[in-house]
Write an enzyme that holds these catalytic residues in place. Structure first.
Site, PDB file in Angstrom:
ATOM      1  N   PRO A  84      61.318   1.610   4.599  1.00 42.71           N
ATOM      2  CA  PRO A  84      59.864   1.679   4.393  1.00 42.71           C
ATOM      3  C   PRO A  84      59.041   1.022   5.493  1.00 42.71           C
ATOM      4  CG  PRO A  84      60.965   1.207   2.328  1.00 42.71           C
ATOM      5  CD  PRO A  84      62.027   1.155   3.387  1.00 42.71           C
ATOM      6  N   CYS A  85      57.940   1.696   5.844  1.00 42.55           N
ATOM      7  CA  CYS A  85      57.066   1.247   6.932  1.00 42.55           C
ATOM      8  C   CYS A  85      55.945   0.293   6.523  1.00 42.55           C
ATOM      9  CB  CYS A  85      56.428   2.455   7.620  1.00 42.55           C
ATOM     10  SG  CYS A  85      57.617   3.594   8.348  1.00 42.55           S
ATOM     11  N   PRO A  86      55.427   0.364   5.272  1.00 42.93           N
ATOM     12  CA  PRO A  86      54.258  -0.448   4.931  1.00 42.93           C
ATOM     13  C   PRO A  86      54.356  -1.939   5.263  1.00 42.93           C
ATOM     14  CG  PRO A  86      54.631   1.160   3.205  1.00 42.93           C
ATOM     15  CD  PRO A  86      55.797   1.270   4.154  1.00 42.93           C
ATOM     16  N   PRO A  87      55.544  -2.586   5.196  1.00 43.54           N
ATOM     17  CA  PRO A  87      55.572  -4.014   5.526  1.00 43.54           C
ATOM     18  C   PRO A  87      55.152  -4.334   6.961  1.00 43.54           C
ATOM     19  CG  PRO A  87      57.537  -3.409   4.301  1.00 43.54           C
ATOM     20  CD  PRO A  87      56.836  -2.128   4.658  1.00 43.54           C
ATOM     21  N   PHE A  88      55.192  -3.332   7.855  1.00 46.87           N
ATOM     22  CA  PHE A  88      54.959  -3.597   9.272  1.00 46.87           C
ATOM     23  C   PHE A  88      53.785  -2.819   9.866  1.00 46.87           C
ATOM     24  CE2 PHE A  88      59.564  -3.675   8.317  1.00 46.87           C
ATOM     25  CZ  PHE A  88      59.782  -5.045   8.445  1.00 46.87           C
TER      26      PHE A  88
END
Length: 425
Positions: A84-88
């Site tokens: 998943p991309c949302p953390p970064f």
């Protein structure tokens, strides 16, 4: 004839990376994906693959130990994924290790169990920023502890013939003897076709009279396609800045069309794109990268928009395969290792360190406010212990905050409070 290289792919999505790796000679031993619609697409296109739906970190979904080397069982050649991309992401809060959706650190920990010959992970450009220098260094440290050499690289899809920006931050790791033959795939800046060139056959499919003029106006590559989050509304082509860029290309980015424009259609800005057009911009085409997306339009769009472009995945797969097969020449240089000097000073210092000791060990010239800012960044991903001394505060590097498999981690609560897994994105 050489045996196919075997890959386990986690967070497989709708198959962009999977298709590219297949074209590079990899055979899927397992694909794990949370989203039901993406799973249906994978199974529709490759019914022979073992595709498992569920949270990749749930041991009831799959057990990494089942794929570890054992008597009569060779190691998996590649562990790959687009976690998943949302953390970064720059557009988000960049919570990193404290974001419940972060699976990057967890995946790295599975390398110790699975012991693949190679690891391939990709994420958004945000992970390459100074904000995550300590996080990246921790990942490299862990891989080194497991016996792997690793390197990060920012790649742009347009440099591999894909007609959009789409920068992706990629991590590749291998055993040192194999990594000595790994070379990042050759980039071809400026060779990507324009949006008009790629989409003209599709935009003109229903006889739109303005198709040729439109294609001339759409004379650049596209902004990055984004899949969006299930927590927000229907499909569209991105945030405000991206919509302006699309408008300059003659594309209405406020939604996705059901079909190409008709002969006499007139648009204030330009036509909306269909899912097939968006897929073409992502690198799926009718020749080498054929793929069918199942489900409704919005689901199709999200599957396409969240994917890793198949041509980029293929280029990386070929480079990894050449290293593993020993057909590539040996590198002339060691992996480029980026160190966060503050993290490294605290890591190597062991105990509490004063500001003066940290600066001296890090070999940096920083004033107090800047040092405090750097330590504050680190504290978002690591516990930073503080101790008051006569000379001021002393600091000590504590635990990594990310989910790595802890049974008491807050990530489990995050999943439990959702009514269905499909709401997590």
């Amino acid at each position: 004839m050489a045996e196919p290289l075997r890959v386990i792919e986690i967070c497989a999505g709708a198959g962009g990376q999977a298709l590219g790796l297949e074209k590079a000679g990899f055979e899927h031993e397992l694909a794990v994906e949370l989203d039901e619609n993406a799973v249906n697409t994978l199974r529709h296109n490759r019914p022979q693959w073992k595709v498992v739906q569920g949270d990749v970190a749930d041991p009831d979904v799959w057990d990494p130990a089942d794929y570890a080397p054992a008597p009569g069982r060779a190691p998996i050649d590649l562990l790959a994924g687009g976690v998943p991309c949302p953390p970064f992401t720059v557009a988000g809060k960049q919570l990193g290790a404290t974001d419940e959706r972060d699976l990057f650190a967890w995946t790295v920990e599975q390398v110790k169990t699975v012991q693949p010959r190679a690891l391939l992970l990709e994420n958004v450009r945000g992970l390459s920023m100074p904000r995550f220098a300590g996080y990246r260094q921790h990942v490299l440290d862990r891989l080194a502890e497991f016996g792997y050499a690793a390197e990060w690289r920012l790649l742009h899809a347009a440099d591999f013939g894909v007609p959009q920006l789409r920068p992706r931050f990629v991590l590749v790791a291998m055993r040192p003897d194999d990594f000595a033959r790994f070379h990042w795939p050759e980039e071809r800046p400026g060779e990507a076709p324009t949006v008009g060139e790629v989409l003209f056959p599709l935009i003109a499919a229903n006889g739109w009279r303005e198709a040729e003029e439109w294609a001339k106006k759409a004379n650049d590559i596209a902004p990055t396609i984004v899949g969006g989050s299930k927590k927000h509304g229907g499909a569209d082509l991105g945030p405000t800045r991206a919509k302006r860029a699309w408008a300059e290309l003659g594309v209405d980015a406020l939604g996705v069309a059901n079909e190409a424009p008709g002969p006499d259609d007139v648009f204030p800005v330009g036509p909306k794109l269909t899912c097939a057009m968006v897929a073409r911009i992502q690198g799926w085409d009718g020749d080498e990268f054929q793929w069918t997306f199942t489900g409704r339009k919005t689901s199709n769009y999200r599957q396409i928009g969240n994917a890793f472009p198949p041509p980029v995945a293929k280029a990386l797969g070929l480079a990894i395969a050449a290293a593993l097969n020993g057909t590539a020449a040996r590198r002339e240089s060691d992996p480029v290792i980026e160190h966060d000097p503050i993290y490294r000073a605290l890591r190597d210092g062991g105990g509490f360190m004063t500001a003066a000791q940290i600066v001296r060990k890090a070999k940096l010239h920083l004033d107090a406010p800047e040092l405090d800012r750097r330590i504050s960044l680190l504290s978002r991903d690591f516990e930073i212990l503080k101790e008051e001394r006569r000379s001021g505060l002393a600091y000590k590097l504590g635990a990594f905050r990310a989910f790595t498999g802890q049974v008491d981690h807050k990530r489990h609560d995050y999943f439990r409070v959702r009514e269905t897994l499909s709401k997590i994105s």
